[in-house]
Each structure stands twice: as structure tokens, then as C-alpha cells.
Write an enzyme that holds these catalytic residues in place. Structure first.
Site, PDB file in Angstrom:
ATOM      1  N   ASP A  43      24.253  14.191  21.496  1.00 25.99           N
ATOM      2  CA  ASP A  43      23.849  15.269  20.584  1.00 25.99           C
ATOM      3  C   ASP A  43      23.212  16.434  21.336  1.00 25.99           C
ATOM      4  O   ASP A  43      22.019  16.736  21.170  1.00 25.99           O
ATOM      5  CB  ASP A  43      22.882  14.716  19.519  1.00 25.99           C
ATOM      6  CG  ASP A  43      23.533  13.625  18.696  1.00 25.99           C
ATOM      7  OD1 ASP A  43      24.765  13.644  18.556  1.00 25.99           O
ATOM      8  OD2 ASP A  43      22.811  12.744  18.199  1.00 25.99           O
ATOM      9  N   LYS A 102      31.339  11.105   9.524  1.00 30.77           N
ATOM     10  CA  LYS A 102      30.900  10.603   8.208  1.00 30.77           C
ATOM     11  C   LYS A 102      31.703  11.248   7.075  1.00 30.77           C
ATOM     12  O   LYS A 102      31.158  11.886   6.179  1.00 30.77           O
ATOM     13  CB  LYS A 102      29.399  10.834   7.997  1.00 30.77           C
ATOM     14  CG  LYS A 102      28.514  10.143   9.019  1.00 30.77           C
ATOM     15  CD  LYS A 102      27.033  10.321   8.707  1.00 30.77           C
ATOM     16  CE  LYS A 102      26.123   9.635   9.679  1.00 30.77           C
ATOM     17  NZ  LYS A 102      26.014  10.270  10.986  1.00 30.77           N
ATOM     18  N   ASP A 105      34.864  12.162   0.763  1.00 26.00           N
ATOM     19  CA  ASP A 105      35.488  13.086  -0.187  1.00 26.00           C
ATOM     20  C   ASP A 105      36.647  12.353  -0.836  1.00 26.00           C
ATOM     21  O   ASP A 105      36.866  11.167  -0.567  1.00 26.00           O
ATOM     22  CB  ASP A 105      35.976  14.363   0.530  1.00 26.00           C
ATOM     23  CG  ASP A 105      35.880  15.593  -0.388  1.00 26.00           C
ATOM     24  OD1 ASP A 105      36.323  15.473  -1.548  1.00 26.00           O
ATOM     25  OD2 ASP A 105      35.378  16.637   0.046  1.00 26.00           O
ATOM     26  N   GLY A 107      40.515  11.251  -1.302  1.00 19.34           N
ATOM     27  CA  GLY A 107      41.442  10.851  -0.245  1.00 19.34           C
ATOM     28  C   GLY A 107      42.216  12.004   0.379  1.00 19.34           C
ATOM     29  O   GLY A 107      42.332  12.112   1.602  1.00 19.34           O
ATOM     30  N   THR A 109      41.603  15.165   0.584  1.00 22.33           N
ATOM     31  CA  THR A 109      40.781  16.072   1.400  1.00 22.33           C
ATOM     32  C   THR A 109      40.440  15.435   2.746  1.00 22.33           C
ATOM     33  O   THR A 109      40.555  16.078   3.787  1.00 22.33           O
ATOM     34  CB  THR A 109      39.494  16.460   0.634  1.00 22.33           C
ATOM     35  OG1 THR A 109      39.898  17.085  -0.585  1.00 22.33           O
ATOM     36  CG2 THR A 109      38.629  17.412   1.429  1.00 22.33           C
TER      37      THR A 109
HETATM   38  P1  BMP Z   1      18.875   9.517  18.162  1.00 21.82           P
HETATM   39  O1  BMP Z   1      19.081   8.259  19.027  1.00 21.82           O
HETATM   40  O2  BMP Z   1      18.585  10.733  18.980  1.00 21.82           O
HETATM   41  O3  BMP Z   1      17.904   9.320  17.048  1.00 21.82           O
HETATM   42  O4  BMP Z   1      20.295   9.852  17.525  1.00 21.82           O
HETATM   43  C1  BMP Z   1      20.907   9.000  16.623  1.00 21.82           C
HETATM   44  C2  BMP Z   1      22.323   9.459  16.324  1.00 21.82           C
HETATM   45  O5  BMP Z   1      22.916   8.515  15.468  1.00 21.82           O
HETATM   46  C3  BMP Z   1      22.434  10.798  15.637  1.00 21.82           C
HETATM   47  O6  BMP Z   1      23.631  11.411  16.084  1.00 21.82           O
HETATM   48  C4  BMP Z   1      22.595  10.455  14.172  1.00 21.82           C
HETATM   49  O7  BMP Z   1      23.381  11.416  13.484  1.00 21.82           O
HETATM   50  C5  BMP Z   1      23.324   9.129  14.236  1.00 21.82           C
HETATM   51  N1  BMP Z   1      22.997   8.188  13.135  1.00 21.82           N
HETATM   52  C6  BMP Z   1      21.715   7.727  12.914  1.00 21.82           C
HETATM   53  O8  BMP Z   1      20.776   8.098  13.597  1.00 21.82           O
HETATM   54  N2  BMP Z   1      21.511   6.817  11.914  1.00 21.82           N
HETATM   55  C7  BMP Z   1      22.505   6.343  11.120  1.00 21.82           C
HETATM   56  O9  BMP Z   1      22.266   5.497  10.277  1.00 21.82           O
HETATM   57  C8  BMP Z   1      23.817   6.822  11.341  1.00 21.82           C
HETATM   58  C9  BMP Z   1      24.047   7.748  12.342  1.00 21.82           C
HETATM   59  O10 BMP Z   1      25.274   8.170  12.558  1.00 21.82           O
END
Ligand code: BMP
Length: 387
Positions: A43, A102, A105, A107, A109
Site C-alpha cells: 500500500d 473487493k 455489485d 454480476g 457490472t
Molecule cells: P496494514 O497491514 O497496513 O494494516 O494493511 C492491511 C491491508 O489489508 C490493507 O490493504 C487493507 O485494505 C487490507 N485489509 C484489511 O486490513 N482488513 C481486511 O479485513 C481486509 C483487507 O483487505
């Protein structure tokens, strides 16, 4: 329930033999080969940082998770863009790309979001995920889109210009942008679209007939003659960048299969998450109904419960206490709802297979060294779980 399921004490190499999804089988083998059950959540905010991080941390991970929509400067070109460059790094270091899109929507789309549009996620991400709040039909829609996508890449076409006059300049913008992305008209009596890269082209099944005995084919593009050679799709190379010369390929394992895989977002790591046990159960049902497309879950614990379940689980919300502190100590959340657990707890007690780590690695002084620390801890937790 989770603590009794046989998959919890089965080595990944064994699970590779019985998993139903080809990409899951491949991923279990890769995990075994690299002794890694670590996914980096990359990220960062620029394409440059993303590629640099992927190159540095690649040796420690088996999955690299992206959020393409938070990257500024993402280059959408299918051959030379960010997705293609990531795919080259994935081949070099041996990891799969997981776009954490994630999808949620109707199907139709999600089919379009997955396979078309700007990012063409399906072209470069081996894995993506879906929230099935919209209903289980969405999973079927995505599975159908992925199957259709795979069918349309029966051959990788290499094209070389043998008689040159102006080439790409002759094509309008739309052609230039989507040369590799759109179906090629191969009726030899028609004018043909030219693609001077080695990216895969979509050909209809009946269109292979006009190859000559060498498997090569000459054709006219505008006023330029091109020669194309065809490779069967079981040489699973996708979206090669053509500005990097010969690419290095990770040794010890073949390249991943062309199949695309879906993870269902069954539980979240965030505080106050509204996903109910009924929702999670529906995810498990949907996964069982689409074993050829659903690889497993993003969840906080193992959801394998039926004897034949062998889904893979990936878990975010993972952090280690700083080096030198008790490695099983509590880790505070981020103040914005994210909650953290250690690899020992997530893999050892909750039964997940792969831990997903973002800031724990990215914000470290030396991300590759920190990634190795996470890899070792998560692998140790897996070995301890096996007993
Ligand atoms: P971090 O380890 O910096 O907290 O990042 C977690 C990553 O996992 C982020 O990209 C977030 O969008 C994703 N994520 C999450 O943290 N929890 C979930 O339940 C699902 C996720 O996709």
C-alpha cells in the site's frame, strides 16, 4: 471446529495435491518451495514505489497484494504499464499478484469491472477478491468472466514487422491503447490490427487454421507485412513487458497456470465489522459451489469445516511487536479501526495459511529485512501448527 480440521495439520505440499483450484495447488507448492506464507500488502502511493518495493521484498513473499486505485501514476498500458511490470517482477521473484479490489455489485457490472475498463485487472492479477453482500450470483458471474477470458487466450502471438513503413503511428489512439486488449480480426482478407509486442492476443478458436506448416503466419497490416509465430497457451506467459529484454524467471517451479482465482471476503480485521456469521457461512457455501474459481477466503480464521474443504486462507491485520520485544505481545491498532494480531496467533491459533502485512513492513526502516523477519515468524508458526 477450525482446530479439528485436517488441513490444519497437513503440510502445504500435501494440500497442493488435493486442492481443487489449479492456482491454489500452485500457490501451496510455491509456499513450500520458498518456505514463505507471507503476503505483502504493497500500500504505497506511487507506481515507482510499488515496483521498487515489489522488487526488493519479492524474495520473501508468495503473494503481493495491491490496491491499484491508490497508486498515483499507474500506467494502464497492457504491455508496458504498471500491471505488466508487476507481472514481470512476479515471474522474477516467484509470487502471485492479488488485487484487493473487493468487488461488490450486480454480476454484469463486476464482470465488466474485472475484465475491462481502465485497469483490466484480470490481465495482470492472478487473484482478486469479492464481498458477496450483493448475493452469490456475483461469484458465478465472475467465474464465467474468468473462464471466458482464459478461453480467449489460446495462443500467445509474437509479431514481427518484416517490411516496414510507418508502424504504430499509423493507428488511431484507440487502437494504440487497446491493441493487445481487443480481439484481433484474423480473417486474412481483411485489414488487420497490428500489435508489435509479444503480448497475448485474443483469438477465436476457429482462427488458428491459417497457420502454415511452421506454425507461422504472414499478414498485411495497413501497408506493413508482419510475421506472427504462435505458442500454445500452456506456456503460460502473460503480459510480458517488451522493454526489459530477456526476463529472469524464478527457478525451481514452472510459471503459474493461466487460471484466475477469487478469494471471498468472509471476515474483516476491522473493529465493529458488520459481517455476520450468516454472511460468513454464505461465503463458505459460495466457495463450495465454485471450487473451480474460488481459491479460499480473506478471513480471520480457517473456515474449512467439511471434510473435503481445502480452501486457502489469507489474513490481514497482522503485525509483530518491534524487534527485541516479546514477539507474542499485544500489538495496538492503528486508531482508524484496524486491529492487529501476531503471525503466531493468526497462523498457529486461528489456522490461517498466509498472513497479509502492510505497514508492519512498509514503514520499517529496512522493508526487505523486516519482510524476512515476518516470513520467518509466520513460517515458524506454520511449522509449529503442523506439530
Ligand atoms: P496494514 O497491514 O497496513 O494494516 O494493511 C492491511 C491491508 O489489508 C490493507 O490493504 C487493507 O485494505 C487490507 N485489509 C484489511 O486490513 N482488513 C481486511 O479485513 C481486509 C483487507 O483487505
Amino acid at each position: 471446529m477450525a482446530s479439528r480440521h485436517p488441513t490444519l495439520t497437513q503440510p502445504f505440499a500435501e494440500r497442493a495435491k488435493t486442492a481443487t483450484h489449479p492456482l491454489t495447488r500452485y500457490l501451496f507448492r510455491l509456499m513450500d518451495l520458498k518456505a514463505s506464507n507471507l503476503c505483502l500488502s504493497a500500500d504505497v502511493t506511487t507506481a515507482r514505489d510499488l515496483l521498487s518495493l515489489a522488487d526488493k521484498v519479492g524474495p520473501s513473499i508468495v503473494v503481493l497484494k495491491t490496491h491499484y486505485d491508490l497508486i498515483s501514476g499507474w500506467d494502464y498500458n497492457p504491455q508496458t504499464g504498471t500491471g505488466a511490470k508487476l507481472a514481470a517482477l512476479a515471474r522474477k521473484h516467484g509470487f502471485l499478484i492479488f488485487e484487493d479490489r473487493k468487488f461488490v455489485d450486480i454480476g454484469k457490472t463486476v464482470q465488466m469491472q474485472y475484465t475491462a475498463g481502465t485497469a483490466r485487472i484480470i490481465d495482470w492479477a492472478h487473484i482478486t477478491n469479492a464481498n458477496i453482500d450483493a448475493g452469490k450470483d456475483m461469484v458465478r458471474a465472475m467465474a464465467e468472466a474468468a473462464a471466458k477470458w482464459k478461453e480467449r487466450i489460446p495462443y500467445e502471438v509474437r509479431t514481427s514487422v518484416t517490411v516496414g513503413t510507418p508502424v504504430s503511428e499509423q493507428f488511431d489512439d484507440e487502437d494504440a491503447d487497446s491493441a493487445a486488449a481487443e480481439r484481433v480480426q484474423v480473417n486474412p482478407t481483411q485489414q488487420r490490427r497490428l500489435d508489435v509486442t509479444s503480448a497475448p492476443q485474443r483469438l477465436e478458436p476457429g482462427e488458428q487454421d491459417n497457420r502454415d506448416a511452421d506454425g507461422r503466419k504472414g499478414s498485411i497490416v495497413s501497408i506493413t507485412t508482419v510475421t506472427q509465430s504462435f505458442e500454445p497457451a500452456d506456456s503460460p506467459r502473460l503480459t510480458k513487458t517488451h522493454d526489459q529484454g530477456e526476463e529472469t524467471v524464478f527457478p525451481g517451479i514452472e510459471e503459474p497456470p493461466l487460471d484466475r482465482g477469487l478469494l471471498l471476503l468472509a471476515q474483516m480485521s476491522s473493529k465493529g465489522c458488520l459481517m455476520t456469521p450468516d454472511y460468513t457461512r454464505a461465503c463458505v457455501e459460495a466457495a463450495r459451489e465454485h471450487r473451480d474459481f474460488v481459491m479460499g477466503f480473506v478471513a480471520q480464521e480457517s473456515l474449512n469445516s467439511a471434510p473435503e474443504d481445502n480452501f486457502i486462507h489469507m489474513t490481514p491485520g497482522c503485525k509483530l511487536p518491534p524487534p527485541g520485544e516479546d514477539e507474542n505481545g499485544e500489538v495496538p491498532g492503528d486508531g482508524l479501526g484496524q486491529q492487529y494480531n501476531t503471525p503466531a496467533k493468526l497462523v498457529g491459533l486461528c489456522g490461517t495459511d498466509i498472513v497479509i502485512v502492510g505497514r508492519g513492513i512498509i514503514q520499517a526502516a529496512d522493508p526487505p529485512i523486516e519482510a524476512e523477519r515476518y516470513r520467518r515468524r509466520a513460517w515458524k508458526a506454520y511449522l509449529a501448527r503442523l506439530g
